[in-house]
Design an enzyme around this catalytic site. Sequence first.
Site, mmCIF file in Angstrom:
data_model
loop_
_atom_site.group_PDB
_atom_site.id
_atom_site.type_symbol
_atom_site.label_atom_id
_atom_site.label_comp_id
_atom_site.label_asym_id
_atom_site.label_seq_id
_atom_site.Cartn_x
_atom_site.Cartn_y
_atom_site.Cartn_z
ATOM 1 N N ASP A 82 -16.755 60.911 61.610
ATOM 2 C CA ASP A 82 -15.948 60.890 60.392
ATOM 3 C C ASP A 82 -16.905 60.730 59.223
ATOM 4 O O ASP A 82 -17.870 59.965 59.311
ATOM 5 C CB ASP A 82 -14.941 59.740 60.430
ATOM 6 C CG ASP A 82 -13.870 59.937 59.368
ATOM 7 O OD1 ASP A 82 -13.214 60.994 59.377
ATOM 8 O OD2 ASP A 82 -13.694 59.049 58.508
ATOM 9 N N PHE A 165 -21.160 72.910 51.901
ATOM 10 C CA PHE A 165 -19.703 72.984 51.724
ATOM 11 C C PHE A 165 -19.267 71.749 50.930
ATOM 12 O O PHE A 165 -20.092 70.902 50.559
ATOM 13 C CB PHE A 165 -19.013 73.022 53.099
ATOM 14 C CG PHE A 165 -19.161 71.733 53.874
ATOM 15 C CD1 PHE A 165 -20.351 71.434 54.519
ATOM 16 C CD2 PHE A 165 -18.133 70.800 53.927
ATOM 17 C CE1 PHE A 165 -20.512 70.237 55.209
ATOM 18 C CE2 PHE A 165 -18.281 69.607 54.627
ATOM 19 C CZ PHE A 165 -19.470 69.324 55.265
ATOM 20 N N HIS A 193 -26.649 62.797 56.606
ATOM 21 C CA HIS A 193 -25.919 61.671 57.183
ATOM 22 C C HIS A 193 -25.477 61.982 58.610
ATOM 23 O O HIS A 193 -25.654 61.199 59.509
ATOM 24 C CB HIS A 193 -24.715 61.347 56.281
ATOM 25 C CG HIS A 193 -23.900 62.556 55.890
ATOM 26 N ND1 HIS A 193 -24.477 63.726 55.449
ATOM 27 C CD2 HIS A 193 -22.562 62.802 55.922
ATOM 28 C CE1 HIS A 193 -23.530 64.620 55.208
ATOM 29 N NE2 HIS A 193 -22.360 64.088 55.482
ATOM 30 N N ARG A 194 -24.918 63.200 58.810
ATOM 31 C CA ARG A 194 -24.402 63.542 60.141
ATOM 32 C C ARG A 194 -25.537 63.727 61.135
ATOM 33 O O ARG A 194 -25.488 63.227 62.252
ATOM 34 C CB ARG A 194 -23.559 64.819 60.069
ATOM 35 C CG ARG A 194 -22.758 65.084 61.320
ATOM 36 C CD ARG A 194 -21.740 66.200 61.179
ATOM 37 N NE ARG A 194 -21.713 66.818 59.876
ATOM 38 C CZ ARG A 194 -20.865 66.468 58.894
ATOM 39 N NH1 ARG A 194 -19.961 65.560 59.102
ATOM 40 N NH2 ARG A 194 -20.923 67.056 57.720
HETATM 41 P P1 IMP Z 1 -14.668 65.177 58.094
HETATM 42 O O1 IMP Z 1 -15.572 64.119 58.565
HETATM 43 O O2 IMP Z 1 -14.857 66.469 58.801
HETATM 44 O O3 IMP Z 1 -13.243 64.728 58.052
HETATM 45 O O4 IMP Z 1 -15.074 65.521 56.591
HETATM 46 C C1 IMP Z 1 -14.740 64.702 55.546
HETATM 47 C C2 IMP Z 1 -14.943 65.331 54.187
HETATM 48 O O5 IMP Z 1 -16.063 64.706 53.575
HETATM 49 C C3 IMP Z 1 -15.256 66.811 54.130
HETATM 50 O O6 IMP Z 1 -14.084 67.569 54.119
HETATM 51 C C4 IMP Z 1 -15.988 66.894 52.799
HETATM 52 O O7 IMP Z 1 -15.081 66.844 51.738
HETATM 53 C C5 IMP Z 1 -16.772 65.595 52.786
HETATM 54 N N1 IMP Z 1 -18.110 65.768 53.372
HETATM 55 C C6 IMP Z 1 -18.575 65.222 54.516
HETATM 56 N N2 IMP Z 1 -19.837 65.600 54.762
HETATM 57 C C7 IMP Z 1 -20.187 66.411 53.742
HETATM 58 C C8 IMP Z 1 -21.377 67.155 53.465
HETATM 59 O O8 IMP Z 1 -22.364 67.156 54.202
HETATM 60 N N3 IMP Z 1 -21.343 67.892 52.352
HETATM 61 C C9 IMP Z 1 -20.275 67.939 51.522
HETATM 62 N N4 IMP Z 1 -19.144 67.302 51.741
HETATM 63 C C10 IMP Z 1 -19.093 66.524 52.853
#
Ligand code: IMP
Length: 208
Positions: A82, A165, A193-194
């Site tokens: 998340d 994105f 971060h990921r």
């Molecule tokens: P999820 O973890 O897939 O639910 O993503 C959460 C939301 O955080 C995404 O839809 C983006 O809006 C934002 N987000 C998370 N990681 C990134 C990134 O690496 N770049 C830009 N936006 C991010």
Amino acid sequence: MQKIVFATGNKDKMREIRMIMEGLPYEIISMKEAGINPEIIEDGTSFEENALIKSRAVAAFIQENKLFSEEDRKTVIVLADDSGLEIDALNKEPGIYSARYMGEDTSYRIKNKNLIDRLEGVADEDRTARFVCAVAAVLADGREEVTRATMEGRIGYEEKGENGFGYDPILFLPEFGCMSAELAPEQKNAISHRGKALRMMRDRLQEM
Ligand code: IMP
């Protein structure tokens, strides 16, 4: 081979986890490949909680519906992540609501412009922000692990960059002197971060 199910519907995340786990004795499976699509209500109050909610739900689904062989069910690991953007001057908004901020279907052009507008008059040094990612693992024996990592920066004054994105065009990375959306994908994966949270989890799993 030990199975890892990654609880995401996102192809880019699947590619990234496969790259990070390359060479290790795991078979990486997407939810789609596993034929799983449980309805999950992400009502946690932190990135960690939401990642755990997802991985627990998928782990329970696998056991309850007797997916895979009995042997595989005894060793399967479920991962989920998340993530989101935290802006310090906005009390860490949009945070866990990053995807839902201003509505799921609102374009990031609009979301990004709105966040920049809300920071009008805020000085450089107070525009600190970060992408946060929590990765949770649920093991078949009930053990759980969570890792968390960030990519630190500052909110810029206008959108810039075509890569990435979401909020990538507004997070300025002082170390690189550019926006996150101006990094090449491999460059971003190496410091994101990921990427960091997934590599921490990979190392943690090796020790368990
Ligand atoms: P999820 O973890 O897939 O639910 O993503 C959460 C939301 O955080 C995404 O839809 C983006 O809006 C934002 N987000 C998370 N990681 C990134 C990134 O690496 N770049 C830009 N936006 C991010």
